[in-house]
Design an enzyme around this catalytic site. Structure first.
Site, mmCIF file in Angstrom:
data_model
loop_
_atom_site.group_PDB
_atom_site.id
_atom_site.type_symbol
_atom_site.label_atom_id
_atom_site.label_comp_id
_atom_site.label_asym_id
_atom_site.label_seq_id
_atom_site.Cartn_x
_atom_site.Cartn_y
_atom_site.Cartn_z
ATOM 1 N N THR A 121 0.799 -1.148 0.094
ATOM 2 C CA THR A 121 0.041 0.014 -0.016
ATOM 3 C C THR A 121 0.614 1.355 0.034
ATOM 4 O OG1 THR A 121 -1.272 1.188 1.581
ATOM 5 C CG2 THR A 121 -0.102 -0.576 2.500
ATOM 6 N N ASP A 122 0.406 2.386 -0.435
ATOM 7 C CA ASP A 122 0.879 3.504 -0.629
ATOM 8 C C ASP A 122 0.966 4.122 0.931
ATOM 9 O OD1 ASP A 122 -1.889 4.205 -0.008
ATOM 10 O OD2 ASP A 122 -1.891 5.738 -1.651
ATOM 11 N N GLU A 123 0.415 3.628 1.833
ATOM 12 C CA GLU A 123 0.510 4.046 3.234
ATOM 13 C C GLU A 123 1.698 3.622 4.143
ATOM 14 O OE1 GLU A 123 -3.142 3.583 5.864
ATOM 15 O OE2 GLU A 123 -4.480 3.688 4.103
ATOM 16 N N TYR A 145 -1.803 -0.669 11.152
ATOM 17 C CA TYR A 145 -1.876 -1.238 9.732
ATOM 18 C C TYR A 145 -0.789 -0.975 8.789
ATOM 19 C CZ TYR A 145 -3.476 -1.603 4.946
ATOM 20 O OH TYR A 145 -3.482 -1.939 3.452
ATOM 21 N N LYS A 149 1.986 -3.260 7.488
ATOM 22 C CA LYS A 149 2.070 -3.601 6.038
ATOM 23 C C LYS A 149 3.906 -3.448 5.460
ATOM 24 C CE LYS A 149 -0.389 -4.628 3.172
ATOM 25 N NZ LYS A 149 -0.787 -6.053 2.634
HETATM 26 P P1 NAD Z 1 -9.986 -7.158 2.152
HETATM 27 O O1 NAD Z 1 -10.121 -6.774 3.627
HETATM 28 O O2 NAD Z 1 -11.352 -7.010 1.304
HETATM 29 O O3 NAD Z 1 -9.478 -8.884 1.745
HETATM 30 C C1 NAD Z 1 -8.452 -9.616 2.543
HETATM 31 C C2 NAD Z 1 -8.715 -10.841 2.590
HETATM 32 O O4 NAD Z 1 -7.680 -11.337 3.028
HETATM 33 C C3 NAD Z 1 -9.970 -11.354 2.909
HETATM 34 O O5 NAD Z 1 -10.303 -12.300 1.933
HETATM 35 C C4 NAD Z 1 -9.594 -12.057 4.298
HETATM 36 O O6 NAD Z 1 -10.535 -13.256 4.506
HETATM 37 C C5 NAD Z 1 -8.074 -12.673 3.901
HETATM 38 N N1 NAD Z 1 -7.336 -12.847 5.091
HETATM 39 C C6 NAD Z 1 -7.261 -12.102 6.138
HETATM 40 N N2 NAD Z 1 -6.402 -12.600 7.045
HETATM 41 C C7 NAD Z 1 -6.016 -13.475 6.363
HETATM 42 C C8 NAD Z 1 -5.024 -14.800 6.799
HETATM 43 N N3 NAD Z 1 -4.489 -14.667 8.036
HETATM 44 N N4 NAD Z 1 -4.970 -15.759 6.147
HETATM 45 C C9 NAD Z 1 -5.359 -16.133 4.950
HETATM 46 N N5 NAD Z 1 -6.447 -15.086 4.574
HETATM 47 C C10 NAD Z 1 -6.564 -13.992 5.138
HETATM 48 O O7 NAD Z 1 -8.695 -6.322 1.658
HETATM 49 P P2 NAD Z 1 -8.422 -5.633 0.461
HETATM 50 O O8 NAD Z 1 -8.936 -4.263 0.277
HETATM 51 O O9 NAD Z 1 -8.878 -6.582 -0.780
HETATM 52 O O10 NAD Z 1 -6.919 -5.671 0.140
HETATM 53 C C11 NAD Z 1 -6.150 -6.555 -0.035
HETATM 54 C C12 NAD Z 1 -4.603 -6.429 -0.081
HETATM 55 O O11 NAD Z 1 -4.369 -5.205 -0.920
HETATM 56 C C13 NAD Z 1 -4.370 -5.968 1.365
HETATM 57 O O12 NAD Z 1 -2.930 -6.724 1.458
HETATM 58 C C14 NAD Z 1 -4.173 -4.538 1.491
HETATM 59 O O13 NAD Z 1 -3.190 -4.406 2.342
HETATM 60 C C15 NAD Z 1 -3.758 -4.269 0.047
HETATM 61 N N6 NAD Z 1 -4.034 -2.898 -0.465
HETATM 62 C C16 NAD Z 1 -5.299 -2.553 -0.236
HETATM 63 C C17 NAD Z 1 -5.621 -1.387 -0.902
HETATM 64 C C18 NAD Z 1 -7.422 -0.692 -0.854
HETATM 65 O O14 NAD Z 1 -7.558 0.265 -0.958
HETATM 66 N N7 NAD Z 1 -8.355 -1.588 -0.776
HETATM 67 C C19 NAD Z 1 -4.781 -0.453 -1.401
HETATM 68 C C20 NAD Z 1 -3.630 -0.827 -1.399
HETATM 69 C C21 NAD Z 1 -3.256 -2.254 -0.631
HETATM 70 O O1 DAU Z 2 -4.209 3.830 0.692
HETATM 71 C C1 DAU Z 2 -4.277 2.625 0.524
HETATM 72 C C2 DAU Z 2 -5.198 2.123 1.715
HETATM 73 O O2 DAU Z 2 -6.371 2.765 1.429
HETATM 74 C C3 DAU Z 2 -5.309 0.793 1.905
HETATM 75 O O3 DAU Z 2 -4.043 -0.066 2.068
HETATM 76 C C4 DAU Z 2 -6.061 0.332 2.860
HETATM 77 O O4 DAU Z 2 -6.330 -1.258 3.129
HETATM 78 C C5 DAU Z 2 -7.507 0.731 2.722
HETATM 79 O O5 DAU Z 2 -8.284 0.634 3.754
HETATM 80 C C6 DAU Z 2 -7.497 2.361 2.301
HETATM 81 O O6 DAU Z 2 -7.262 2.895 3.558
HETATM 82 P P1 DAU Z 2 -7.782 4.365 4.049
HETATM 83 O O7 DAU Z 2 -7.855 4.533 5.449
HETATM 84 O O8 DAU Z 2 -7.005 5.634 3.245
HETATM 85 O O9 DAU Z 2 -9.387 4.192 3.658
HETATM 86 P P2 DAU Z 2 -10.925 4.309 4.262
HETATM 87 O O10 DAU Z 2 -11.812 4.078 3.162
HETATM 88 O O11 DAU Z 2 -10.878 3.635 5.500
HETATM 89 O O12 DAU Z 2 -10.728 6.000 4.470
HETATM 90 C C7 DAU Z 2 -10.557 6.694 3.321
HETATM 91 C C8 DAU Z 2 -10.465 8.314 3.653
HETATM 92 O O13 DAU Z 2 -11.906 8.556 4.022
HETATM 93 C C9 DAU Z 2 -9.695 8.433 4.935
HETATM 94 O O14 DAU Z 2 -9.200 9.630 4.959
HETATM 95 C C10 DAU Z 2 -10.536 8.273 6.154
HETATM 96 C C11 DAU Z 2 -11.727 8.836 5.573
HETATM 97 N N1 DAU Z 2 -13.171 8.314 6.304
HETATM 98 C C12 DAU Z 2 -13.264 6.974 6.191
HETATM 99 C C13 DAU Z 2 -14.300 6.351 6.956
HETATM 100 C C14 DAU Z 2 -14.499 4.845 6.948
HETATM 101 C C15 DAU Z 2 -14.163 9.237 6.765
HETATM 102 O O15 DAU Z 2 -13.933 10.491 6.508
HETATM 103 N N2 DAU Z 2 -15.298 8.655 7.090
HETATM 104 C C16 DAU Z 2 -15.432 7.044 7.236
HETATM 105 O O16 DAU Z 2 -16.308 6.757 7.679
#
Ligand code: NAD
Ligand code: DAU
Length: 332
Positions: A121-123, A145, A149
């Site tokens: 992630t960019d985080e 988190y 990562k």
């Molecule tokens: P998500 O939470 O929707 O899915 C995570 C999946 O991992 C689920 O299917 C869960 O059951 C599985 N999982 C969790 N713990 C596990 C374990 N111990 N063993 C096996 N499976 C397990 O997440 P997502 O949003 O699809 O993100 C997927 C990946 O991409 C993550 O690694 C996250 O850090 C990364 N990522 C997400 C975003 C985003 O915006 N959603 C952006 C950048 C990177």
């Molecule tokens: O940047 C990549 C990341 O994006 C991934 O690595 C994470 O897995 C994914 O959860 C996401 O993280 P963020 O914290 O950026 O996403 P989230 O959707 O939780 O929040 C997006 C923005 O909105 C953040 O600035 C927090 C804000 N927010 C979030 C929620 C849930 C609100 O203002 N209100 C809300 O209820």
């Protein structure tokens, strides 16, 4: 290719499995997933059962990881605890899965001599006031988190350098699209708008995120899986940066709701102000984001509107307790 997709029942993982099977007719996919609250069989519904299988197991279970890796040609690891707010509430599971689990899977892939692509992630770069993070920017995570990562990423780099493991990383910005669990800003606000519940905006709503449509992220993963160099990281930055309040306003407009549903709530502790990624290294491999936010958010709102069967069981189940804990009020 027989591809192991860890975390393939989650949001990005399941969109990736769909793309992989559609674009590579000769491939088979093995999904390794613990099926936490975020991992759902529904996410893989409708796919040709003959071309994929689901092994329900924990990536941190050495025996299970070893057994599943056997016979596979590469691993893409999506498996993680992924929600920042939950990591603030309870960090332990994040460290177990995102750090130790990554290590277990990496080791299994190294022993099998196969490629391990870590989805990160960019985080991990922390927030930036100005400019964009490159892959050489320092890691400076803010939340449990992002720190977990970053720990996983450091292990991937160490395995590549020390053992010449074929391990590499992608770091993506905020994904959005179909099948995202409604704890994240966009699906949460869409479902609340559809139901007439308030849309909770943290702090002043001026935090900026770099939005990436999930199909573009999945295309980037294929590019790096095929052409990325072991030991390298590749940023996958979305085409549009927007403050949260603007995202919320677009969702309201697409849902025919007015702005009286916006509710400013207590800010997230340690909240990162702005993320921004330079994707130049990945673009040099030929990838470009194809979907701008205007189009992607329209598609996403339409998907949730048309797929109540997918979200209704979530919104009427345990999620209601999570929501009350997190926002101090009940959903309608
Ligand atoms: P998500 O939470 O929707 O899915 C995570 C999946 O991992 C689920 O299917 C869960 O059951 C599985 N999982 C969790 N713990 C596990 C374990 N111990 N063993 C096996 N499976 C397990 O997440 P997502 O949003 O699809 O993100 C997927 C990946 O991409 C993550 O690694 C996250 O850090 C990364 N990522 C997400 C975003 C985003 O915006 N959603 C952006 C950048 C990177
Ligand atoms: O940047 C990549 C990341 O994006 C991934 O690595 C994470 O897995 C994914 O959860 C996401 O993280 P963020 O914290 O950026 O996403 P989230 O959707 O939780 O929040 C997006 C923005 O909105 C953040 O600035 C927090 C804000 N927010 C979030 C929620 C849930 C609100 O203002 N209100 C809300 O209820």
């Amino acid at each position: 290719m027989r591809l192991l997709v860890a975390g393939g029942a989650g949001f990005i993982g399941s969109n990736y499995v769909r793309r992989r099977l559609a674009e590579h007719p000769g491939d088979a996919v093995v999904v390794l997933d613990k099926l936490t609250y975020a991992g759902r069989r529904e996410n893989l519904a409708g796919l040709d059962e003959l071309r994929w299988e689901l092994i329900e197991a924990d990536i941190a279970d050495r025996e299970a990881a070893r057994a599943v890796v056997e016979g596979c040609d590469a691993v893409v690891n999506f498996a993680a605890e992924s929600h920042v707010d939950r990591s603030i509430e309870e960090p332990g599971e994040f460290i177990t899965t995102d750090v130790y689990g990554t290590y277990v899977l990496l080791e299994a892939a190294r022993d099998a001599g196969i490629r391990h692509l870590q989805v990160s992630t960019d985080e991990v770069y922390g927030d930036l006031e100005l400019g964009s993070a490159t892959e050489e920017s320092p890691l400076n995570p803010s939340s449990p988190y992002s720190a977990s990562k970053a720990g996983g990423d450091l292990l991937v780099s160490a395995f590549a350098r020390t053992y010449s493991a074929e391990a590499l990383i992608i770091r993506a910005s905020n994904n959005y699209g179909p099948r995202q669990y409604p704890e994240k800003l966009i699906p949460l606000c869409i479902l609340n708008a559809l139901a007439g519940d308030p849309l909770p905006v943290y702090g002043d709503g001026m935090q900026v995120r770099n939005w990436l449509y999930v199909e573009d992220c999945c295309a980037a993963i294929d590019t790096v899986l095929e052409r990325g160099e072991p030991g390298q990281a590749y940023n996958v930055g979305g085409p549009d940066e927007l403050p949260n309040i603007e995202v919320v306003r677009r969702i309201l407009a697409l849902s025919d709701r007015d702005e009286s549903l916006i509710e400013y709530v207590t800010d997230r502790p340690g909240h990162d102000r702005r993320y921004s990624l330079s994707a130049a290294r990945l673009e040099a491999l030929g990838w470009r984001a194809a979907v701008h936010f205007d189009e992607g958010i329209e598609r996403t709102v339409a998907w949730y509107r048309d797929n109540e069967w997918w979200w209704e069981p979530i919104r009427s189940g345990e999620y209601r307790e999570y929501y009350e804990r997190q926002y101090g009020k009940a959903l309608k």
